[in-house]
Design a protein around this motif. Structure first.
Motif, mmCIF file in Angstrom:
data_model
loop_
_atom_site.group_PDB
_atom_site.id
_atom_site.type_symbol
_atom_site.label_atom_id
_atom_site.label_comp_id
_atom_site.label_asym_id
_atom_site.label_seq_id
_atom_site.Cartn_x
_atom_site.Cartn_y
_atom_site.Cartn_z
ATOM 1 N N SER A 196 -35.013 12.963 52.453
ATOM 2 C CA SER A 196 -36.219 12.783 52.708
ATOM 3 C C SER A 196 -36.181 12.651 54.266
ATOM 4 C CB SER A 196 -36.656 11.544 52.155
ATOM 5 O OG SER A 196 -38.103 11.061 52.653
ATOM 6 N N ASN A 197 -37.181 13.121 54.884
ATOM 7 C CA ASN A 197 -37.616 12.988 56.316
ATOM 8 C C ASN A 197 -38.107 11.759 56.576
ATOM 9 O OD1 ASN A 197 -36.831 15.549 56.550
ATOM 10 N ND2 ASN A 197 -38.819 16.381 56.314
ATOM 11 N N TYR A 198 -38.353 10.761 55.870
ATOM 12 C CA TYR A 198 -38.999 9.381 55.955
ATOM 13 C C TYR A 198 -38.103 8.212 55.312
ATOM 14 C CZ TYR A 198 -42.945 13.060 55.915
ATOM 15 O OH TYR A 198 -43.493 13.910 56.307
ATOM 16 N N ASP A 199 -38.208 7.260 56.178
ATOM 17 C CA ASP A 199 -37.378 5.896 55.579
ATOM 18 C C ASP A 199 -37.856 5.547 54.407
ATOM 19 O OD1 ASP A 199 -35.792 6.125 58.044
ATOM 20 O OD2 ASP A 199 -37.226 4.517 59.061
ATOM 21 N N PRO A 200 -36.796 5.233 53.557
ATOM 22 C CA PRO A 200 -37.308 4.599 52.210
ATOM 23 C C PRO A 200 -38.349 3.358 52.276
ATOM 24 C CG PRO A 200 -35.201 5.024 52.362
ATOM 25 C CD PRO A 200 -35.345 5.037 53.632
ATOM 26 N N ILE A 201 -39.026 2.809 51.372
ATOM 27 C CA ILE A 201 -40.114 1.889 51.583
ATOM 28 C C ILE A 201 -39.304 0.838 50.502
ATOM 29 C CG2 ILE A 201 -42.320 1.143 50.894
ATOM 30 C CD1 ILE A 201 -43.181 3.681 52.144
ATOM 31 N N ASP A 202 -39.227 -0.111 50.830
ATOM 32 C CA ASP A 202 -38.839 -1.449 49.967
ATOM 33 C C ASP A 202 -40.312 -1.790 49.159
ATOM 34 O OD1 ASP A 202 -38.099 -3.454 48.679
ATOM 35 O OD2 ASP A 202 -37.356 -4.752 50.353
ATOM 36 N N LEU A 203 -40.386 -1.271 47.945
ATOM 37 C CA LEU A 203 -41.593 -1.311 47.330
ATOM 38 C C LEU A 203 -41.814 -2.784 46.897
ATOM 39 C CD1 LEU A 203 -43.899 0.548 46.289
ATOM 40 C CD2 LEU A 203 -42.827 0.730 44.013
ATOM 41 N N ASP A 204 -40.668 -3.692 46.532
ATOM 42 C CA ASP A 204 -41.380 -5.057 46.258
ATOM 43 C C ASP A 204 -41.785 -5.906 47.058
ATOM 44 O OD1 ASP A 204 -40.109 -3.856 43.892
ATOM 45 O OD2 ASP A 204 -38.120 -4.905 44.153
ATOM 46 N N HIS A 205 -41.615 -5.572 48.435
ATOM 47 C CA HIS A 205 -41.980 -6.503 49.505
ATOM 48 C C HIS A 205 -42.880 -5.880 50.343
ATOM 49 C CE1 HIS A 205 -37.979 -7.993 48.309
ATOM 50 N NE2 HIS A 205 -38.565 -9.087 48.341
ATOM 51 N N ASP A 206 -43.570 -4.771 49.688
ATOM 52 C CA ASP A 206 -44.633 -4.251 50.751
ATOM 53 C C ASP A 206 -45.880 -4.561 50.288
ATOM 54 O OD1 ASP A 206 -46.238 -2.369 52.036
ATOM 55 O OD2 ASP A 206 -44.527 -0.580 51.950
ATOM 56 N N PRO A 207 -46.883 -5.232 51.057
ATOM 57 C CA PRO A 207 -48.181 -5.480 50.675
ATOM 58 C C PRO A 207 -49.236 -4.311 50.657
ATOM 59 C CG PRO A 207 -47.751 -6.275 52.972
ATOM 60 C CD PRO A 207 -46.575 -5.539 52.475
ATOM 61 N N ARG A 208 -48.898 -3.247 51.217
ATOM 62 C CA ARG A 208 -49.620 -2.135 51.563
ATOM 63 C C ARG A 208 -50.107 -1.538 50.217
ATOM 64 N NH1 ARG A 208 -46.507 0.983 56.179
ATOM 65 N NH2 ARG A 208 -44.984 0.405 54.488
ATOM 66 N N VAL A 209 -51.305 -0.636 50.286
ATOM 67 C CA VAL A 209 -51.727 -0.031 49.275
ATOM 68 C C VAL A 209 -51.554 1.580 49.635
ATOM 69 C CG1 VAL A 209 -53.857 0.866 47.825
ATOM 70 C CG2 VAL A 209 -53.395 -1.477 48.312
ATOM 71 N N HIS A 210 -50.465 2.186 49.243
ATOM 72 C CA HIS A 210 -50.181 3.482 49.394
ATOM 73 C C HIS A 210 -50.737 4.668 48.336
ATOM 74 C CE1 HIS A 210 -46.759 2.293 52.252
ATOM 75 N NE2 HIS A 210 -46.676 1.348 51.519
ATOM 76 N N CYS A 211 -51.346 5.667 49.136
ATOM 77 C CA CYS A 211 -52.179 6.526 48.273
ATOM 78 C C CYS A 211 -51.591 7.854 48.546
ATOM 79 C CB CYS A 211 -53.723 6.630 48.691
ATOM 80 S SG CYS A 211 -54.701 4.957 48.301
ATOM 81 N N PHE A 212 -51.523 8.538 47.191
ATOM 82 C CA PHE A 212 -50.912 9.914 47.403
ATOM 83 C C PHE A 212 -51.758 10.703 46.433
ATOM 84 C CE2 PHE A 212 -47.762 6.667 47.826
ATOM 85 C CZ PHE A 212 -46.832 7.162 48.771
ATOM 86 N N ARG B 190 -52.832 5.374 43.549
ATOM 87 C CA ARG B 190 -52.644 4.505 44.446
ATOM 88 C C ARG B 190 -51.527 3.408 43.969
ATOM 89 N NH1 ARG B 190 -58.912 2.850 45.598
ATOM 90 N NH2 ARG B 190 -59.710 4.947 45.635
ATOM 91 N N VAL B 191 -50.350 3.140 44.847
ATOM 92 C CA VAL B 191 -49.240 2.510 44.672
ATOM 93 C C VAL B 191 -49.148 0.982 45.325
ATOM 94 C CG1 VAL B 191 -46.786 2.354 44.779
ATOM 95 C CG2 VAL B 191 -47.932 4.521 44.348
ATOM 96 N N LEU B 192 -49.347 -0.286 44.819
ATOM 97 C CA LEU B 192 -49.402 -1.427 45.211
ATOM 98 C C LEU B 192 -48.225 -2.163 44.713
ATOM 99 C CD1 LEU B 192 -50.519 -3.499 46.975
ATOM 100 C CD2 LEU B 192 -52.016 -4.098 44.986
ATOM 101 N N GLY B 193 -47.126 -2.069 45.703
ATOM 102 C CA GLY B 193 -45.962 -2.814 45.445
ATOM 103 C C GLY B 193 -45.850 -4.255 45.137
ATOM 104 N N ALA B 194 -46.926 -5.107 45.632
ATOM 105 C CA ALA B 194 -47.008 -6.422 45.419
ATOM 106 C C ALA B 194 -47.265 -6.865 44.245
ATOM 107 C CB ALA B 194 -48.252 -7.026 46.499
ATOM 108 N N ASN B 195 -48.156 -6.004 43.324
ATOM 109 C CA ASN B 195 -48.149 -6.347 41.701
ATOM 110 C C ASN B 195 -47.570 -5.248 40.927
ATOM 111 O OD1 ASN B 195 -49.890 -4.147 42.144
ATOM 112 N ND2 ASN B 195 -51.858 -5.254 41.663
ATOM 113 N N ALA B 196 -46.551 -4.554 41.563
ATOM 114 C CA ALA B 196 -45.901 -3.686 40.819
ATOM 115 C C ALA B 196 -46.682 -2.553 39.921
ATOM 116 C CB ALA B 196 -44.876 -4.154 39.981
ATOM 117 N N SER B 197 -47.750 -2.046 40.605
ATOM 118 C CA SER B 197 -48.507 -1.256 39.947
ATOM 119 C C SER B 197 -48.634 0.309 40.414
ATOM 120 C CB SER B 197 -50.155 -1.621 39.813
ATOM 121 O OG SER B 197 -50.595 -1.762 40.967
ATOM 122 N N VAL B 198 -48.754 1.308 39.671
ATOM 123 C CA VAL B 198 -48.930 2.492 40.038
ATOM 124 C C VAL B 198 -50.104 3.089 39.220
ATOM 125 C CG1 VAL B 198 -48.315 4.914 40.449
ATOM 126 C CG2 VAL B 198 -46.569 3.111 40.453
#
Length: 680
Positions: A430-446, A307-315
């Motif tokens: 990449s087939n996807y747009d880059p994500i600005d991790l520092d300003h993204d509040p979502r929790v991305h799961c991989f 789980r990647v949460l850019g708001a608190n800079a954690s993976v």
């Protein structure tokens, strides 16, 4: 008229031959009997003989009927079968004239009937299983092995097929049968007592044979069948009584289809055992991050619930259910995902990320992704054209190209202007747009995340360590494809194109720097290059990558003073020439940034080192200054000292007489390549 049981004196109303009376006397005796009484006596005698006859014959009839159709007979049908056999007795040609055979039929028939009466409540006994044909042995073995006793064998198992078509006799009574019917004589009782110990031993032997592996049982049964049919006229038998030898009874074997159907019904299918995921050994835990193997970058790799949460800079890697100390450990790392970890000046602006593994609860996923993710920074020195390639573009290709576009780029320290400058590269990666991790509040799961890009060396790829064996040739081909550049090969292809355009010379791109390390005598250099056979194009370069990439790809040789402008060699066609002019100051080590990589790209590398007289430093310092006499001492004071003295304040004035041989080598290489291409 009474009946005297004495030995003599009294007269008997009836006399029989063979007991001491004459024939005449017998006739005389008959003549004295009244006809009515004689008829009644005759009927009574006939009835007695008939009862005696049926008491002997009906069991043999039942025995024969059961032998003829053993599969369809069960315990419930014994009564009706016996009645039918008794009704058809007149049609059977039974030889009852021999007393020994009568006794034999009685004993054998009684054993068979009792065996059938036992039905499904008991098996046919250990000996019947051991001496049965191959099909019976397999069926008995299956059920006994499955239930732990012989209770699962039905009555049909006791009368299975004889493959050879030979005569068989019924199996002997088991212990349960002996308990139901007591012996008919003291001799038989003695024999039964003698058999009890033998039966117990035989039962143990039978159970042991059932417990043997199927292959062994099959071999033993086959051997027994072979011995039975090996030219012997008498089949193996099991006696009902050890003192009596039963007569063999003719059996009609069932058809092959019936035997197969019965076997399919009684032999349960063995389920296929498949290896489940739980049987696969779990991979042992290894640390999430590697801080030692690469001198340029610290990197981490996470597999599982990431789980990647850019708001608190954690993976974060979340522990799976049932994880133990061997497969999971809680860890925490601090990572800056940029490949200049030994350079504090480059790393001071890189955002630090927390890479961890936890067993507790984590924020729920807001976005789940089926593709892997790469986390990296695009700050550091990426404002420099050379560092943009060696620090991000090349590592990004090396790490992400293997996914063929199915990868998501999570960029920390994102600079939109820089991403926009190299947007074609990002779209090709990449087939996807880059994500600005520092300003993204979502929790991305991989399921898989790599923090930090794979990096081998400055502007270089080691194919032995690269995914899919990638090399610098693959990298330059990727860039030519990304920017739609037409030329993959230098001068031979250029010659045909130039001939169409009215040009027959190879083209030289001269990089004219605007501020430092400039060519002071550019015009003189152009004239000298044209004299040896080049068509010269002078360009300073520009912010847009695509136009300069097209220009570089149209040339066969590129020339410049050490600097970022030479990075455009990545767009050169294979087989071209690179000429690097090395300024004064012992800068041969920095020249290595282009020396090795150009060769890896399939280019011919030429290096020209200037003399103090070709440096503008001669106009600033006396000839005996430490800048000229002790460049190593200047360098020993640090990078800033070196940079200030030799990189920022020095321009180049080429001695064309001294430099001309280098130009000749370059054009000779291209002409040779052209000649070889034409010869092929």
């Amino acid at each position: 008229m009474g009946m005297d049981g004495g030995g003599g004196g009294g007269k008997l109303p009836y006399s029989y031959a063979g007991v001491g009376h004459q024939d005449g006397k017998l006739v005389k005796s008959f003549s004295r009997v009244e006809p009515r009484k004689f008829g009644m006596g005759l009927v009574a005698g006939f009835l007695l003989v008939t009862c005696a006859y049926f008491s002997t014959a009906k069991f043999d009839a039942i025995h024969i009927a059961m032998t003829v159709n053993p599969i369809s007979t069960d315990a419930a049908g014994i009564g009706s079968l016996a009645t039918a056999a008794a009704a058809d007795t007149s049609k059977q040609q039974l030889d009852l004239g021999v007393q020994d055979r009568d006794a034999l039929s009685k004993e054998g028939s009684r054993a068979e009937v009792l065996e059938k009466d036992a039905g499904n409540a008991s098996s046919s006994g250990p000996d019947s299983g051991r001496n049965a044909p191959l099909e019976d042995t397999r069926r008995d073995g299956t059920f006994v092995g499955g239930s732990g006793d012989a209770g699962g064998v039905d009555a049909s198992s006791a009368a299975a097929t004889n493959p050879a078509g030979e005569d068989e006799v019924p199996a002997k009574d088991d212990d349960a049968t002996a308990a139901v019917l007591p012996p008919v004589s003291s001799e038989e009782a003695a024999n039964s007592t003698q058999e009890s110990g033998v039966l117990e031993d035989q039962e143990l032997q039978f159970q042991e044979s059932v417990a043997e592996p199927p292959s062994k049982k099959s071999n033993d049964s086959a051997a027994a069948a072979a011995a039975s049919g090996n030219g012997s006229s008498s089949p193996s038998v099991v006696h009902s009584d050890p003192a009596i030898l039963p007569a063999p009874v003719q059996r009609i074997p069932p058809t092959t289809q019936e035997v197969k159907a019965l076997a399919d019904q009684q032999i349960p299918a063995v389920p296929e055992v498949k290896q489940t995921d739980s049987e696969t050994p779990a991979r042992e835990w290894k640390p999430l991050c590697d801080l030692t193997s690469n001198r340029r970058i610290d990197w981490c790799e996470l597999d599982g619930d990431v789980r990647v949460l850019g708001a608190n800079a954690s993976v974060t890697l979340v522990a799976p259910p049932g994880a133990d100390g061997r497969t999971f450990r809680e860890e925490s790392w601090r990572i800056k995902p940029y490949p200049r970890k030994a350079d504090p000046n480059a790393m001071r602006f890189i955002r630090e990320l927390t890479v961890q593994s936890v067993s507790g609860e984590e924020p729920a996923c807001t976005d789940r992704h089926d593709v892997p993710a790469l986390v990296f920074s695009d700050r550091g020195y990426v404002g420099n054209y050379f560092h943009a390639y060696t620090d991000v573009i090349l590592p990004l290709f090396l790490t992400a190209r293997q996914y063929a576009g199915e990868v998501l780029l999570l960029v920390t320290d994102l600079q939109m202007w820089w991403v926009g400058k190299f947007l074609p590269v990002f779209k090709s990666i990449s087939n996807y747009d880059p994500i600005d991790l520092d300003h993204d509040p979502r929790v991305h799961c991989f399921r898989h995340v790599q923090v930090g890009l794979t990096n081998h060396d400055d502007f270089s790829i080691d194919p032995r360590r690269a995914p899919n064996g990638y090399s610098m040739l693959d990298f330059t081909k990727f860039l030519r494809t990304t920017y739609g550049l037409p030329r993959d090969v230098a001068w031979p292809a250029a010659a045909a194109a130039n001939a169409t355009a009215g040009r027959s010379r190879p083209r030289l791109l001269l990089i004219a720097r605007a501020r430092t390390r400039r060519f002071v005598n550019t015009d003189e250099i152009v004239r000298g290059a044209e004299k040896v056979g080049f068509e010269v194009v002078v360009s300073e370069g520009q912010h847009e990558v695509a136009p300069f990439a097209e220009l570089a790809n149209s040339c066969d040789a590129i020339m410049g003073v050490h600097g970022a402008g030479l990075t455009n060699m990545v767009f050169m066609p294979t087989g071209g020439v690179v000429i690097q002019v090395v300024p004064l100051g012992g800068l041969e080590f920095v020249a290595g940034y282009f020396r090795g990589p150009s060769r890896d790209m399939g280019l011919r590398y030429l290096e020209y080192r200037i003399t103090p007289e070709e440096s503008t430093l001669i106009d600033q310092y006396p000839r005996d200054h430490v800048i000229f006499t002790d460049p190593e001492g200047v360098k020993s004071k640090g990078w800033e000292s070196l940079k200030g003295a030799y990189l920022d304040k020095q321009d180049v004035r080429l001695d064309m007489k001294r430099f001309r041989p280098t130009l000749k080598k370059a054009i000779a290489h291209l002409r040779k390549a052209s000649a070889n291409a034409n010869a092929n």
